[in-house]
Design a protein around this motif. Sequence first.
Motif: not given
Lengths: 424, 424
Positions: B178-181, B413-422, B186-192
Motif C-alpha cells: 500500500g502507500v506508506f508514510t 510505535e508498535g511492532e515493525a511494519v513488514v514491507y513486502a517488496g520494492t 529508508i524509514v523502517p518505522g514507516a506505517r501503511r
Amino acid sequence: MTRVVQKFGGSSVADAGSIKRVAKRIAATRQAGNEVVIVISAMGDSTDDLMDLALQVSPQPAPRELDMLLTTGERQSASLLAMALSDLGVPARSYTGSQAGVITTAAHGNARIIDITPGRVEKSLDAGNVVIVCGFQGVSQTTKDVTTLGRGASDTTAVALASALGAEYCEIYSDVDGVFTADPRIVPGARRIPEISYEEMLEMAACGAKILHLRCVEYARREDVPVHVRSSFSDKPGTWVRDLADITKGSAVEEAIISGVAHDRSEAKITIAGIPDAVGRAAQIFQIIADADINIDMIVQNASRVMNGRTDLSFTLPMSDGRTAVEALNNAQESIGFEQLLYDDQVGKVSVIGVGMRSHPGVTSTYFNALAGAGINLQMISTSEIRISVVVAADQVDQAVRVAHTAFGLDSEGEAVVYAGTGR
Amino acid sequence: MTRVVQKFGGSSVADAGSIKRVAKRIAATRQAGNEVVIVISAMGDSTDDLMDLALQVSPQPAPRELDMLLTTGERQSASLLAMALSDLGVPARSYTGSQAGVITTAAHGNARIIDITPGRVEKSLDAGNVVIVCGFQGVSQTTKDVTTLGRGASDTTAVALASALGAEYCEIYSDVDGVFTADPRIVPGARRIPEISYEEMLEMAACGAKILHLRCVEYARREDVPVHVRSSFSDKPGTWVRDLADITKGSAVEEAIISGVAHDRSEAKITIAGIPDAVGRAAQIFQIIADADINIDMIVQNASRVMNGRTDLSFTLPMSDGRTAVEALNNAQESIGFEQLLYDDQVGKVSVIGVGMRSHPGVTSTYFNALAGAGINLQMISTSEIRISVVVAADQVDQAVRVAHTAFGLDSEGEAVVYAGTGR
C-alpha cells in the motif's frame, strides 16, 4: 508503377540483423519504383516459443486466447521491420491482419480468409508508404475476434492481398532457392524448376513439398496471381508458379513428362480390417473421422477382398491426428462392427507430378517398374490426372524418390545444384 | 452484483506460475459474486526486452511502430491469463485497448485517454465473462493507430475503465502493501496509510512516491473512483485512495498533520546564472524547454539577488531530460544572454504532504528546523497548499526523509511494519 506483394518467412527475420538486411532488400525494390506491400511472419522460432509459454499456463489453451497470443509474433516482426525501413529513409507502416482488412471465419487456429477489405492499405500506399502486413492472422467477420489462419498460412495472406490489391505478382521469400524436381537433400542432382503450373504446384504441396502452403496455391490458382518462390539470401531467380497457358513454351521442364517428385513423411496409415460389407459402413467411419476434425488423404478399399462378408479399408491421415482417430474409431468398434484396427506411422508417401502425364501413356508403368526394380513394396496407390502417389515403408522413401527422379530423366546432367538451405 | 476493476502489474504476472496464481485470485473474486474486469500489464521485464530489441534494429525507433511493438506485451499476458482462468472453469476473454474502446490522442508513446467506449466490454460482462483488458494501450481517435499511454499507465487504464463501467471501486495490485508514510527501505518505522485523499495521493505521486501513476490519481480524483492499492502477494488490506469527505473520521492518519514524506531522486537541477534582468527572459527560457518537450517541476528565481542588472534562475527537471535541456539552452546562450549554466544531478527532492497542514500553522518551521538540526542545507523550496518540498544534496535525502518522518510524529510505535517488496 508496378505493385508487388512480397512475403518474408520467419527465417528471413530471425533477429535484428536479418530484419535490417531484409529492410535493405525491400528499400531497393521500393527505390526501383515499385509500390510494395510486405507480408511478414513471426521472427524465427518465436511462434513456437509463445506456444510453449501457453502450454506452461494451460494444457489445452483456449483457442480464442491462443490466437490473441500467437498473433503478437508477426506484430513484433512487422513493427521492427517498419522501424528498420524508416531508418533507411523509406516511409513504412505496419498493420495487423485486422487493420489490413483480412476478414476470416471464426475458426480460431485454422480460420479461412473470407474477404480482404484493403481500404486502409490502399490509403497507406497512396501516401507513399511501404505497407507491412502481419501474415497468418485476420479478424473474424462475426465475432470481431482476432484469428489465425493456421501455421504457415502467411503465404496465403500474401497471395490474397496480392489479389485484392491487383498486384502484378506475389513473391514468396524463404530460405530455399525455389521449387526443385525433388528434395535436394535426398536427390543431390535435383534441379530448380523455373516455371510450374498452379495445378502441378498444388499437387506438389499436397504431396509434401513444403515450399508453398497448399491453401496459398489454391488461392493463387483461383485468383490467377503469379507467385515467385525465391530465396531471401540471394538474388537468383526462383520458381514462377503461374497459369499453364503462360508457361514459356519449349522450356526444358515443360517438355518433361514429370515435373517433380514429392515426398511426405508426416502421414500415418490406419487399416480397419474385417468391416461388415454393408451399405453405409464407410460413410459411418469417415463421419467419425470428420467429427474429430481430421483431414484424411488417401483412401483405399479393396472391394475384391470381401471374405466372409467382410472387407478392409485403409486410409492415411496426418500423423499428429493418429491418436485421436484411433481412439474415436475404437470407441465405435461395436457400432461399426470391424474386427481389428491397425495403426502404422512408419510409412511415407512418394508422388510423381506433371501435367505431361496427361498425354504420355506408360507413366504408371515406368514409375512402378522403377520402384519394383529397387525392391520397394507398394502399400497403397492413389492417382489424379497429373499425379501418382504411392505409400511405402518409411525407410524406403529416400530410395523411392531417387529411383523415380532418375526414371523420369530429371537428374541434373551438368554441375551440381547449389541448394541454399533446408525446407520450411 | 458488485462490479470491480482490478489491475495487476508486471511483477504479478512475471511467469507462467505467477499468471496461474493471479488467475486463482481472480477466480475467487468472481466466485464471490462480483463482475470482474481485469487490467493487465506486460509480463515482468518484457516491455524492456522489447525496447532493447527495437534499439537493436533502430537507434531511434519510429514512434508509431514502437507502439505496435510494445503493445504486444500486454496482449501476451492478457491472453495467457484468460487461458489460465478458462482452465479454472471461469469464462474469460482478453481484449486489446483498442477492442476495449480505450480511445486516445495520437501522441505515440505518451497518448492520453480521451474517452472509453466500453460497449464490447459490457457485452462480454453480460455474457458472464471475466473481461481482461490490456493496460497501457489504446487506439488513436484520429489515425486509428495503436497507441501507448506511457510507461506505468496501466493504472490509468484501470481507473478510466472503472469510471466508464460505473465500477464500485478499482483495485491496483502490485508488489507493495500500500502507500506508506515514507519509503520503508529508508524509514523502517514507516506505517501503511489505511486511507488517503486524492489530493494528498496526487502530491505524493508528484513527489516521487512510485506507488501510483500521477495521471491515474488525477483521473481517479476527477471521476471520483475509489482506488484500493494493495499487494498481490497477500490478502492484507492496502491503502484506500478516496475523496477527503469519505475518509473515516477519527482515523489516526486523518488526525496527523502530515500524511507522509515522499522523496524523489529522479530529478536534476539546472541553474542559469547571470541572466539580464529584463522582461520576458524567463518566458524565453521556458519556451525553449517546452519546445524540447520537457516537463519542469520546481522553479526558483531569486529576484532579490539582482546584481549588475543580472539575476539567477534555477529549476528542476527529469534527469533523463537533462542533456537535452542543457544543449537547447546552451544553443540559445547568445539570445538569452546568460553568463553561465550549471547542471547538477546530485540532488533529491524531499516533500512532506498532508491536508492537515491547511489548518496547522508552524508546519514549515517544524520541517525546516528538523532539517537544520540534521545539518541539511536547502537548495530550493517549493510549496503548495498541502505540500512543502525541498531540494537537498543527493547524499542527504535519506536523512532528510527520516528526520521529517520523526518530526511529524509518523514513526511507528508498535511492532515493525513488514514491507513486502520494492517500489515499482
